[in-house]
Structure formats: C-alpha cells, structure tokens
Write a protein that holds these residues in place. Structure first.
Motif, PDB file in Angstrom:
ATOM      1  N   ALA A  80      -6.110  23.041 -80.300  1.00 33.92           N
ATOM      2  CA  ALA A  80      -6.545  24.275 -80.760  1.00 33.92           C
ATOM      3  C   ALA A  80      -6.648  24.578 -82.064  1.00 33.92           C
ATOM      4  O   ALA A  80      -7.108  25.654 -82.340  1.00 33.92           O
ATOM      5  CB  ALA A  80      -5.437  25.053 -79.783  1.00 33.92           C
ATOM      6  N   ASP A  81      -6.027  23.604 -82.898  1.00 34.87           N
ATOM      7  CA  ASP A  81      -6.121  23.854 -84.327  1.00 34.87           C
ATOM      8  C   ASP A  81      -7.445  23.932 -85.084  1.00 34.87           C
ATOM      9  O   ASP A  81      -7.535  23.907 -86.188  1.00 34.87           O
ATOM     10  CB  ASP A  81      -5.099  23.333 -85.144  1.00 34.87           C
ATOM     11  CG  ASP A  81      -4.973  21.610 -84.721  1.00 34.87           C
ATOM     12  OD1 ASP A  81      -5.989  21.210 -84.257  1.00 34.87           O
ATOM     13  OD2 ASP A  81      -4.074  20.933 -85.204  1.00 34.87           O
TER      14      ASP A  81
ATOM     15  N   GLN B 247     -17.622  15.696 -78.827  1.00 35.42           N
ATOM     16  CA  GLN B 247     -17.326  14.479 -79.616  1.00 35.42           C
ATOM     17  C   GLN B 247     -17.938  14.261 -80.811  1.00 35.42           C
ATOM     18  O   GLN B 247     -19.187  13.525 -80.462  1.00 35.42           O
ATOM     19  CB  GLN B 247     -17.341  13.297 -78.365  1.00 35.42           C
ATOM     20  CG  GLN B 247     -16.128  13.565 -77.361  1.00 35.42           C
ATOM     21  CD  GLN B 247     -16.111  12.121 -76.372  1.00 35.42           C
ATOM     22  OE1 GLN B 247     -16.967  12.089 -75.458  1.00 35.42           O
ATOM     23  NE2 GLN B 247     -15.225  11.376 -76.632  1.00 35.42           N
ATOM     24  N   PRO B 248     -17.771  14.693 -81.905  1.00 35.42           N
ATOM     25  CA  PRO B 248     -18.601  14.468 -83.052  1.00 35.42           C
ATOM     26  C   PRO B 248     -18.990  13.124 -83.209  1.00 35.42           C
ATOM     27  O   PRO B 248     -19.850  12.638 -83.852  1.00 35.42           O
ATOM     28  CB  PRO B 248     -18.043  15.165 -84.073  1.00 35.42           C
ATOM     29  CG  PRO B 248     -16.468  15.286 -83.631  1.00 35.42           C
ATOM     30  CD  PRO B 248     -16.635  15.410 -82.320  1.00 35.42           C
ATOM     31  N   GLN B 249     -18.165  12.113 -83.001  1.00 31.60           N
ATOM     32  CA  GLN B 249     -17.981  10.772 -83.350  1.00 31.60           C
ATOM     33  C   GLN B 249     -17.642  10.109 -82.026  1.00 31.60           C
ATOM     34  O   GLN B 249     -16.686  10.539 -81.292  1.00 31.60           O
ATOM     35  CB  GLN B 249     -17.407  10.320 -84.705  1.00 31.60           C
ATOM     36  CG  GLN B 249     -18.109  10.633 -85.711  1.00 31.60           C
ATOM     37  CD  GLN B 249     -17.498  10.430 -86.883  1.00 31.60           C
ATOM     38  OE1 GLN B 249     -16.841   9.249 -87.053  1.00 31.60           O
ATOM     39  NE2 GLN B 249     -17.443  10.963 -88.136  1.00 31.60           N
ATOM     40  N   ARG B 250     -17.844   8.767 -81.857  1.00 34.25           N
ATOM     41  CA  ARG B 250     -17.202   7.982 -80.782  1.00 34.25           C
ATOM     42  C   ARG B 250     -15.766   8.153 -80.924  1.00 34.25           C
ATOM     43  O   ARG B 250     -15.020   7.678 -81.793  1.00 34.25           O
ATOM     44  CB  ARG B 250     -17.771   6.534 -80.838  1.00 34.25           C
ATOM     45  CG  ARG B 250     -17.556   5.849 -79.466  1.00 34.25           C
ATOM     46  CD  ARG B 250     -17.906   4.416 -79.610  1.00 34.25           C
ATOM     47  NE  ARG B 250     -17.513   3.560 -80.566  1.00 34.25           N
ATOM     48  CZ  ARG B 250     -18.062   2.458 -80.966  1.00 34.25           C
ATOM     49  NH1 ARG B 250     -19.310   2.142 -80.637  1.00 34.25           N
ATOM     50  NH2 ARG B 250     -17.582   1.887 -81.986  1.00 34.25           N
ATOM     51  N   GLY B 251     -15.043   8.552 -79.694  1.00 33.12           N
ATOM     52  CA  GLY B 251     -13.634   8.378 -79.510  1.00 33.12           C
ATOM     53  C   GLY B 251     -13.057   9.527 -80.423  1.00 33.12           C
ATOM     54  O   GLY B 251     -11.658   9.468 -80.446  1.00 33.12           O
ATOM     55  N   GLN B 252     -13.552  10.553 -80.779  1.00 27.45           N
ATOM     56  CA  GLN B 252     -13.100  11.826 -81.435  1.00 27.45           C
ATOM     57  C   GLN B 252     -13.177  12.986 -80.598  1.00 27.45           C
ATOM     58  O   GLN B 252     -14.345  12.989 -79.882  1.00 27.45           O
ATOM     59  CB  GLN B 252     -13.663  11.804 -82.672  1.00 27.45           C
ATOM     60  CG  GLN B 252     -13.858  10.662 -83.806  1.00 27.45           C
ATOM     61  CD  GLN B 252     -12.389  10.426 -84.486  1.00 27.45           C
ATOM     62  OE1 GLN B 252     -11.863  11.558 -84.852  1.00 27.45           O
ATOM     63  NE2 GLN B 252     -12.002   9.319 -84.327  1.00 27.45           N
TER      64      GLN B 252
ATOM     65  N   ARG C 127      -9.730  14.935 -83.719  1.00 29.14           N
ATOM     66  CA  ARG C 127      -8.669  13.973 -83.519  1.00 29.14           C
ATOM     67  C   ARG C 127      -9.198  12.936 -82.855  1.00 29.14           C
ATOM     68  O   ARG C 127      -9.894  13.171 -81.647  1.00 29.14           O
ATOM     69  CB  ARG C 127      -7.421  14.623 -82.816  1.00 29.14           C
ATOM     70  CG  ARG C 127      -6.460  15.816 -83.855  1.00 29.14           C
ATOM     71  CD  ARG C 127      -5.259  16.149 -83.279  1.00 29.14           C
ATOM     72  NE  ARG C 127      -4.484  16.704 -84.011  1.00 29.14           N
ATOM     73  CZ  ARG C 127      -4.283  17.926 -84.557  1.00 29.14           C
ATOM     74  NH1 ARG C 127      -5.350  18.645 -83.879  1.00 29.14           N
ATOM     75  NH2 ARG C 127      -3.668  18.403 -85.317  1.00 29.14           N
ATOM     76  N   PRO C 128      -8.648  11.769 -83.092  1.00 32.72           N
ATOM     77  CA  PRO C 128      -9.133  10.523 -82.105  1.00 32.72           C
ATOM     78  C   PRO C 128      -8.222  10.755 -80.648  1.00 32.72           C
ATOM     79  O   PRO C 128      -7.082  11.362 -80.491  1.00 32.72           O
ATOM     80  CB  PRO C 128      -8.488   9.498 -83.020  1.00 32.72           C
ATOM     81  CG  PRO C 128      -7.352   9.883 -83.484  1.00 32.72           C
ATOM     82  CD  PRO C 128      -7.680  11.281 -83.961  1.00 32.72           C
ATOM     83  N   LEU C 129      -9.125  10.162 -79.666  1.00 27.74           N
ATOM     84  CA  LEU C 129      -8.512  10.195 -78.379  1.00 27.74           C
ATOM     85  C   LEU C 129      -7.113   9.711 -78.332  1.00 27.74           C
ATOM     86  O   LEU C 129      -6.285  10.113 -77.536  1.00 27.74           O
ATOM     87  CB  LEU C 129      -9.343   9.668 -77.343  1.00 27.74           C
ATOM     88  CG  LEU C 129      -9.055   9.660 -75.907  1.00 27.74           C
ATOM     89  CD1 LEU C 129      -8.725  11.133 -75.504  1.00 27.74           C
ATOM     90  CD2 LEU C 129      -9.987   8.703 -75.164  1.00 27.74           C
ATOM     91  N   ARG C 130      -6.818   8.668 -79.086  1.00 24.87           N
ATOM     92  CA  ARG C 130      -5.528   8.131 -79.097  1.00 24.87           C
ATOM     93  C   ARG C 130      -4.417   9.128 -79.414  1.00 24.87           C
ATOM     94  O   ARG C 130      -3.165   9.141 -78.821  1.00 24.87           O
ATOM     95  CB  ARG C 130      -5.289   6.866 -80.257  1.00 24.87           C
ATOM     96  CG  ARG C 130      -3.882   6.280 -80.450  1.00 24.87           C
ATOM     97  CD  ARG C 130      -4.043   5.417 -81.366  1.00 24.87           C
ATOM     98  NE  ARG C 130      -4.651   5.768 -82.714  1.00 24.87           N
ATOM     99  CZ  ARG C 130      -4.354   6.674 -83.482  1.00 24.87           C
ATOM    100  NH1 ARG C 130      -3.077   7.183 -83.286  1.00 24.87           N
ATOM    101  NH2 ARG C 130      -4.968   6.866 -84.587  1.00 24.87           N
TER     102      ARG C 130
END
Length: 321
Positions: free
Chosen positions: A20-21, A76-81, A25-28
């Motif tokens: 929400a912020d 997902q702007p990049q893979r895993g993000q 962030r990475p999926l991890r």
C-alpha cells in the motif's frame, strides 16, 4: 495443520496491503510481510504441499500474487518485483472484501480465470473426474476443489486421494494372496529400492525358512558388502508387538547380523516402535501404509495409467548476456 492456514484467497487483501505504501518490493519481501501479518508459527511455516516440494504458505502467497497481477491490482515492473497499481489502491480504498468475486469484475482476471470455457473450480473438478473415473459431485467437496485451494493444491490433493485409494487396493490384494507371495513381494520391493543388485542376484541371495525368525536375506549393495535380514508378516487385524520385534532381534543375533527390516501389512504397537530405538541393532519397521506408499513410489505392483506434465517458467532462459 493445513486447516489452520489462511487460503490464498484470504491472503489477497493482506498481500495488497503490504504494498500500500507504493514501494516496489521483491516477492521475497512481500512473502515475509504476509507471514509477519499472520504471525505464523514455525510449524505452520514448515507445512508443505502433499508433494513436499514447496511450503503451503509460500505456494499460497505466490498464487495470491498471481491473481492480483492478473486482475491488474498489482504490477511487476521487473521479474520478481511487485508494485501496487491505481486499481489496487482503489480496491483498498473501496472498503470492499477483496476476494475472487471482487476480482471477477475485471475482464483481464476473467480471461485468466477461464480455462477453455470452464472456471478453474470446474476444471479442477473435471481433473478429479478424469483421474478417478467418478463424478466430481459424489466425491469432490468445495473444500477440496473449491476456491480456497490453489490450482497446485487442487492437483496434489486429487493425486493424494488417488494414491490413498490405490494403497487400499494394494493392501487388499496382498492380503488375498499367499504368505509366500508376500515374501517375494518384499524382495521385489527391496530390489526396486536399489538393494540386492539385480533381481537375479536377489533371488540367489534370498532364502526362505520357517525357522530362525528370518524370512529372507538380501544384499545391501551389488557387492554384497553387508546383508539385510527380512521379516514379513501378512496380518489383517493383528498389531505387531514388542515380543515379535524382540524375537526378530534375537534372530539377527543368531546370524551375527546388524541390520533388519520388519514389514507387515498391519501396524506396530507403540512398545514395538520404542523398542527398536533402544537397541544397538538397526531395525526398520514398515507398516501397511508405509509399505503401500513405497510400492507406489517404486512402481511395484502398480502401472502408470496417465502422466500429467506441469510446466513452469524457465527464468534462466530469459537472462540477457
């Protein structure tokens, strides 16, 4: 354990709130934030899917992310993000319950959610019908194949149910045949598991005797550097107790043996299980349920009727040099 975990659908608003912020962030990290929200115990975090290849929590967080991406609530702007979108912000601001019904208002989600004209719930039920040859309405509940389970869980739950039915059939077949057949089955299983070398070698090194408390002897490896002594009991209602395991241990002493496997179609008493942990010899106890599971795993007494292949993204392929 799995009943105490929230479904992937319940995780939808929690995952969205973790973004929400507006920070990518990475999926991890998203996974960690969801776990902190629920304050999962170590036992809950260790719970795995039936295949044992992935934890249930990680699977459900992953599918919740996928559903939110397909509905356009996160990108997902990049893979895993992961990044919340304006649609995602509007969903949080609406105060509505964010679940699959909410996501269904978006055409992108419906395009993903439909599979050849069937909803994923209907497709999962059809899969169960295909694998079990039985109407889904008679054996498949909403809890097992409904929206609370991820597609991966639906497949694994169906496979677990099929294997359980197969295990019951295997034990019924074993009990209907002679003790001599059961003893040979045990040898076949040990060979399939990699013991005894070839089937021919196993046949030469296995002796059947009514005395001494030993039903068979098989090489531990192809060179025969050590031997494993076998005891096979084909019981129905009788539980194998400590006295029988003690007698087997005594038979191992008689043969100056250190390793033994006691296999039964029934089960072992608590005293029997405790006893093998107290003695120096290595005795492995295999009950009926474990026996059937090993037969299925190593292909003894079963045949493959159908193979389903599940493919996933090969991330290495898309790496640019």
């Amino acid at each position: 354990m799995k009943e105490t975990l929230p479904s992937y659908e319940a995780m939808l608003p929690v995952l969205l709130m973790s973004l929400a912020d507006g920070i990518t962030r990475p999926l991890r990290e998203v996974h960690e934030r969801v776990c902190r929200h629920y304050a999962f115990s170590a036992e809950q975090l260790a719970d795995t899917l039936p295949s044992g290849r992935q934890t249930t929590v990680r699977s459900r967080v992953g599918w919740a992310k996928t559903y939110l991406v397909k509905a356009g609530l996160i990108s997902q702007p990049q893979r895993g993000q992961c990044l919340i979108t304006e649609r995602g912000r509007a969903a949080l601001a609406s105060g509505q319950t964010i679940d699959n019904r909410y996501l269904a208002q978006f055409s992108e989600f419906n395009d993903f959610y439909e599979t050849d004209g069937l909803s994923r719930k209907e497709a999962a039920a059809s899969l169960a019908d295909l694998l079990t040859d039985s109407p889904s309405g008679s054996q498949t509940s909403d809890d097992a194949y409904g929206l609370s389970a991820t597609p991966q869980e639906q497949i694994e739950q169906a496979l677990a149910a099929i294997n359980q039915a197969l295990a019951d059939d295997l034990l019924a077949e074993i009990l209907a045949l002679s003790p001599r057949f059961f003893e040979q089955l045990v040898v076949d299983l040990m060979v399939a598991m990699g013991y005894g070398g070839s089937q021919q070698d196993a046949a030469h090194t296995t002796r059947y005797s009514s005395d001494g408390g030993i039903d068979g002897i098989i090489k531990e490896d192809r060179l025969g550097l050590d031997s494993i002594y076998l005891q096979a009991k084909r019981y129905t209602d009788k539980t194998v107790g400590r006295p029988e395991i003690q007698a087997f241990a005594g038979a191992l002493d008689l043969h100056k043996a250190r390793k033994g496997v006691f296999i039964t179609t029934s089960g072992f008493s608590r005293e029997a299980q405790e006893y093998v942990g107290l003695i120096e010899k290595r005795i492995v106890l295999i009950d009926g349920a474990h026996l059937a599971a090993l037969m299925i795993e190593y292909g003894v007494g079963v045949t493959t009727r159908q193979t389903l292949t599940i493919k996933t993204l090969d991330s290495d392929y898309f790496l640019e040099e």
